[in-house]
Write an enzyme that holds these catalytic residues in place. Structure first.
Site, PDB file in Angstrom:
ATOM      1  N   LEU A  95     -16.932  76.048   4.232  1.00 34.33           N
ATOM      2  CA  LEU A  95     -16.167  74.911   4.736  1.00 34.33           C
ATOM      3  C   LEU A  95     -15.471  74.226   3.566  1.00 34.33           C
ATOM      4  CD1 LEU A  95     -18.529  73.405   7.427  1.00 34.33           C
ATOM      5  CD2 LEU A  95     -17.008  75.389   7.524  1.00 34.33           C
ATOM      6  N   GLY A 140     -20.478  78.293   4.630  1.00 33.19           N
ATOM      7  CA  GLY A 140     -19.632  78.689   5.757  1.00 33.19           C
ATOM      8  C   GLY A 140     -19.107  80.107   5.628  1.00 33.19           C
ATOM      9  N   ASN A 164     -26.308  77.772   1.362  1.00 34.30           N
ATOM     10  CA  ASN A 164     -26.750  77.002   0.201  1.00 34.30           C
ATOM     11  C   ASN A 164     -26.573  75.498   0.385  1.00 34.30           C
ATOM     12  OD1 ASN A 164     -23.931  77.287   0.183  1.00 34.30           O
ATOM     13  ND2 ASN A 164     -23.811  76.857  -1.998  1.00 34.30           N
ATOM     14  N   GLU A 165     -26.406  75.043   1.640  1.00 38.17           N
ATOM     15  CA  GLU A 165     -26.078  73.638   1.895  1.00 38.17           C
ATOM     16  C   GLU A 165     -27.006  72.665   1.177  1.00 38.17           C
ATOM     17  OE1 GLU A 165     -25.741  76.024   4.014  1.00 38.17           O
ATOM     18  OE2 GLU A 165     -23.927  75.711   5.198  1.00 38.17           O
TER      19      GLU A 165
HETATM   20  C1  LIG Z   1     -23.113  70.105   7.220  1.00 41.84           C
HETATM   21  C2  LIG Z   1     -21.976  70.945   6.653  1.00 41.84           C
HETATM   22  C3  LIG Z   1     -22.254  72.393   6.431  1.00 41.84           C
HETATM   23  C4  LIG Z   1     -21.472  72.871   5.307  1.00 41.84           C
HETATM   24  C5  LIG Z   1     -21.108  74.114   5.142  1.00 41.84           C
HETATM   25  C6  LIG Z   1     -20.280  74.559   4.002  1.00 41.84           C
HETATM   26  O1  LIG Z   1     -19.722  75.614   4.036  1.00 41.84           O
HETATM   27  S1  LIG Z   1     -20.116  73.519   2.625  1.00 41.84           S
HETATM   28  C7  LIG Z   1     -19.213  74.438   1.404  1.00 41.84           C
HETATM   29  C8  LIG Z   1     -20.184  75.065   0.453  1.00 41.84           C
HETATM   30  N1  LIG Z   1     -19.486  75.933  -0.471  1.00 41.84           N
HETATM   31  C9  LIG Z   1     -19.909  76.120  -1.727  1.00 41.84           C
HETATM   32  O2  LIG Z   1     -20.915  75.603  -2.127  1.00 41.84           O
HETATM   33  C10 LIG Z   1     -19.066  76.993  -2.563  1.00 41.84           C
HETATM   34  C11 LIG Z   1     -18.543  76.233  -3.744  1.00 41.84           C
HETATM   35  N2  LIG Z   1     -17.679  77.075  -4.550  1.00 41.84           N
HETATM   36  C12 LIG Z   1     -18.131  77.967  -5.446  1.00 41.84           C
HETATM   37  O3  LIG Z   1     -19.320  78.151  -5.638  1.00 41.84           O
HETATM   38  C13 LIG Z   1     -17.102  78.713  -6.235  1.00 41.84           C
HETATM   39  O4  LIG Z   1     -15.858  78.041  -6.083  1.00 41.84           O
HETATM   40  C14 LIG Z   1     -16.923  80.181  -5.819  1.00 41.84           C
HETATM   41  C15 LIG Z   1     -18.160  80.975  -6.217  1.00 41.84           C
HETATM   42  C16 LIG Z   1     -16.686  80.317  -4.330  1.00 41.84           C
HETATM   43  C17 LIG Z   1     -15.688  80.745  -6.550  1.00 41.84           C
HETATM   44  O5  LIG Z   1     -15.807  80.542  -7.913  1.00 41.84           O
HETATM   45  P1  LIG Z   1     -14.510  80.647  -8.843  1.00 41.84           P
HETATM   46  O6  LIG Z   1     -15.012  80.488 -10.247  1.00 41.84           O
HETATM   47  O7  LIG Z   1     -13.752  81.856  -8.491  1.00 41.84           O
HETATM   48  O8  LIG Z   1     -13.594  79.410  -8.396  1.00 41.84           O
HETATM   49  P2  LIG Z   1     -13.800  77.859  -8.809  1.00 41.84           P
HETATM   50  O9  LIG Z   1     -15.231  77.433  -8.653  1.00 41.84           O
HETATM   51  O10 LIG Z   1     -13.145  77.608 -10.109  1.00 41.84           O
HETATM   52  O11 LIG Z   1     -12.976  77.143  -7.644  1.00 41.84           O
HETATM   53  C18 LIG Z   1     -11.557  77.160  -7.588  1.00 41.84           C
HETATM   54  C19 LIG Z   1     -11.077  75.892  -6.915  1.00 41.84           C
HETATM   55  O12 LIG Z   1     -11.537  75.886  -5.560  1.00 41.84           O
HETATM   56  C20 LIG Z   1     -12.253  74.687  -5.309  1.00 41.84           C
HETATM   57  N3  LIG Z   1     -13.312  74.984  -4.332  1.00 41.84           N
HETATM   58  C21 LIG Z   1     -14.320  75.857  -4.444  1.00 41.84           C
HETATM   59  N4  LIG Z   1     -15.052  75.870  -3.314  1.00 41.84           N
HETATM   60  C22 LIG Z   1     -14.476  74.975  -2.468  1.00 41.84           C
HETATM   61  C23 LIG Z   1     -14.770  74.560  -1.156  1.00 41.84           C
HETATM   62  N5  LIG Z   1     -15.807  75.044  -0.453  1.00 41.84           N
HETATM   63  N6  LIG Z   1     -13.978  73.630  -0.621  1.00 41.84           N
HETATM   64  C24 LIG Z   1     -12.944  73.122  -1.276  1.00 41.84           C
HETATM   65  N7  LIG Z   1     -12.611  73.493  -2.531  1.00 41.84           N
HETATM   66  C25 LIG Z   1     -13.383  74.410  -3.116  1.00 41.84           C
HETATM   67  C26 LIG Z   1     -12.815  74.280  -6.661  1.00 41.84           C
HETATM   68  O13 LIG Z   1     -13.159  72.909  -6.666  1.00 41.84           O
HETATM   69  C27 LIG Z   1     -11.643  74.611  -7.537  1.00 41.84           C
HETATM   70  O14 LIG Z   1     -10.674  73.579  -7.374  1.00 41.84           O
HETATM   71  P3  LIG Z   1      -9.704  73.117  -8.583  1.00 41.84           P
HETATM   72  O15 LIG Z   1     -10.612  72.683  -9.703  1.00 41.84           O
HETATM   73  O16 LIG Z   1      -8.900  74.331  -8.929  1.00 41.84           O
HETATM   74  O17 LIG Z   1      -8.887  72.016  -7.997  1.00 41.84           O
END
Ligand SMILES: CCC/C=C/C(=O)SCCNC(=O)CCNC(=O)[C@H](O)C(C)(C)COP(=O)([O-])OP(=O)([O-])OC[C@H]1O[C@@H](n2cnc3c(N)ncnc32)[C@H](O)[C@@H]1OP(=O)([O-])[O-]
Length: 289
Positions: A95, A140, A164-165
């Site tokens: 998400l 998500g 991993n929420e």
């Molecule tokens: C109750 C609710 C339930 C929730 C469910 C969910 O799914 S919660 C979601 C849980 N999801 C996670 O925990 C996943 C969190 N993300 C990660 O762990 C890593 O980004 C990756 C492993 C997916 C990719 O690694 P990589 O080294 O290739 O890439 P990078 O890390 O350098 O990111 C590049 C850019 O994308 C941005 N951005 C990233 N994710 C999101 C996002 N979800 N959204 C928006 N933006 C996001 C990041 O900030 C950065 O922005 P900047 O600085 O360029 O403006």
């Protein structure tokens, strides 16, 4: 309202955002964030997420995804869909955190309604869904894969998958949990959800989050060969069986969609939760710098 209008536009081929082409018998339609290619006689569509940089499920992306699925469901020649990503190294980052941070309650409610809608459509699809997980698949992203009937993951230890929420200071809703329990069993789901475990491909295979791990360059061919096997089963018996297995889980959300939206909205609006998301977003930025 604006999204409802966009949805109507997208559903009709020939709209400005939706494009349909026919090349050598293969058909494709593309929205900005989702590309669908169909492979004629086999009745299989390949759906590629392309919302760079990380295929986060923004409101626009969710809408385009849902509409693309709806189009495929309405196309009687399509029996199976391979779900994959066009973003290198990322299946989906889940998400979109920016849809859940610093917005107002009406936005959170609208966003969540669309998350529910995509999930219900994917999880209860009559089509055969196979995911070709060609990159990281947290939260998500993992949810999308779990909706599929079969999951093939690339054997690259850099790619992880899981709900991993809890690491973000948020809680996976009951229907994420139910689907996790259905897939890996109660004990593993309980542990993985509390710890927010992101599994390597080998661990994911062991615990049952994915069904198969193959060398990265074989993910798509493997997904296609799995699809061929599933296509050999008569649709009506497979669909009735799928419905029997999944109906109770889907119904438990359908019965309380509005309450679930309200729960999410009040939870995500809390100062403490917004603070946790802020810290997590900062951590993502620092990792980069
Ligand atoms: C109750 C609710 C339930 C929730 C469910 C969910 O799914 S919660 C979601 C849980 N999801 C996670 O925990 C996943 C969190 N993300 C990660 O762990 C890593 O980004 C990756 C492993 C997916 C990719 O690694 P990589 O080294 O290739 O890439 P990078 O890390 O350098 O990111 C590049 C850019 O994308 C941005 N951005 C990233 N994710 C999101 C996002 N979800 N959204 C928006 N933006 C996001 C990041 O900030 C950065 O922005 P900047 O600085 O360029 O403006």
């Amino acid at each position: 309202m604006a999204l409802a209008a966009a949805r109507r536009l997208l559903l009709h081929a020939g709209s400005r955002l939706g494009r349909r082409e026919a090349v050598d018998g293969a058909r494709r339609f593309a929205n900005k964030r989702v590309l669908v290619e169909t492979e004629g006689p086999a009745g299989v569509a390949v759906m590629k997420l392309r919302n760079p940089p990380v295929n986060s499920l923004s409101l626009e992306c969710l809408t385009e995804f849902t509409i693309s699925l709806e189009k495929l469901e309405n196309d009687k020649s399509i029996r199976g869909v391979i779900l994959t990503s066009e973003c290198p190294g990322i299946f989906s980052a889940g998400l979109d955190l920016l849809e859940m941070y610093g917005r107002n309650p009406a936005h959170y409610a609208e966003y969540w309604k669309n998350v529910q809608e995509l999930w219900l459509r994917l999880y209860t699809s009559n089509m055969i869904l196979v995911s070709a997980i060609n990159g990281a698949s947290p939260a998500g992203g993992c949810l999308l894969a779990l909706c599929c009937d079969y999951r093939v993951m690339a054997d690259n230890p850099k790619y992880t998958i899981g709900l991993n929420e809890s690491l973000l200071g948020i809680v996976a809703p009951f229907w994420f949990k139910d689907m996790y329990v259905n897939t890996i069993g109660h004990r593993e789901a309980e542990r993985a959800l509390q710890l927010g475990t992101l599994f390597s491909p080998a661990e994911a295979l062991k615990v049952g989050v994915v069904d198969e791990v193959v060398p990265e360059d074989q993910v798509h061919s493997k997904a296609r060969s799995v699809m061929t096997k599933w296509l050999a089963i008569p649709d009506h018996s497979r669909q009735l069986t799928k419905n029997m297995m999944r109906k109770a889980t889907a119904d438990s959300l359908i019965k309380q969609r509005e309450a679930d939206i309200q729960n999410f909205t009040s939870f995500i609006s809390k100062d403490s939760i917004q603070k946790s998301l802020h810290m997590y977003l900062e951590k993502l930025k620092q990792k980069k710098g």
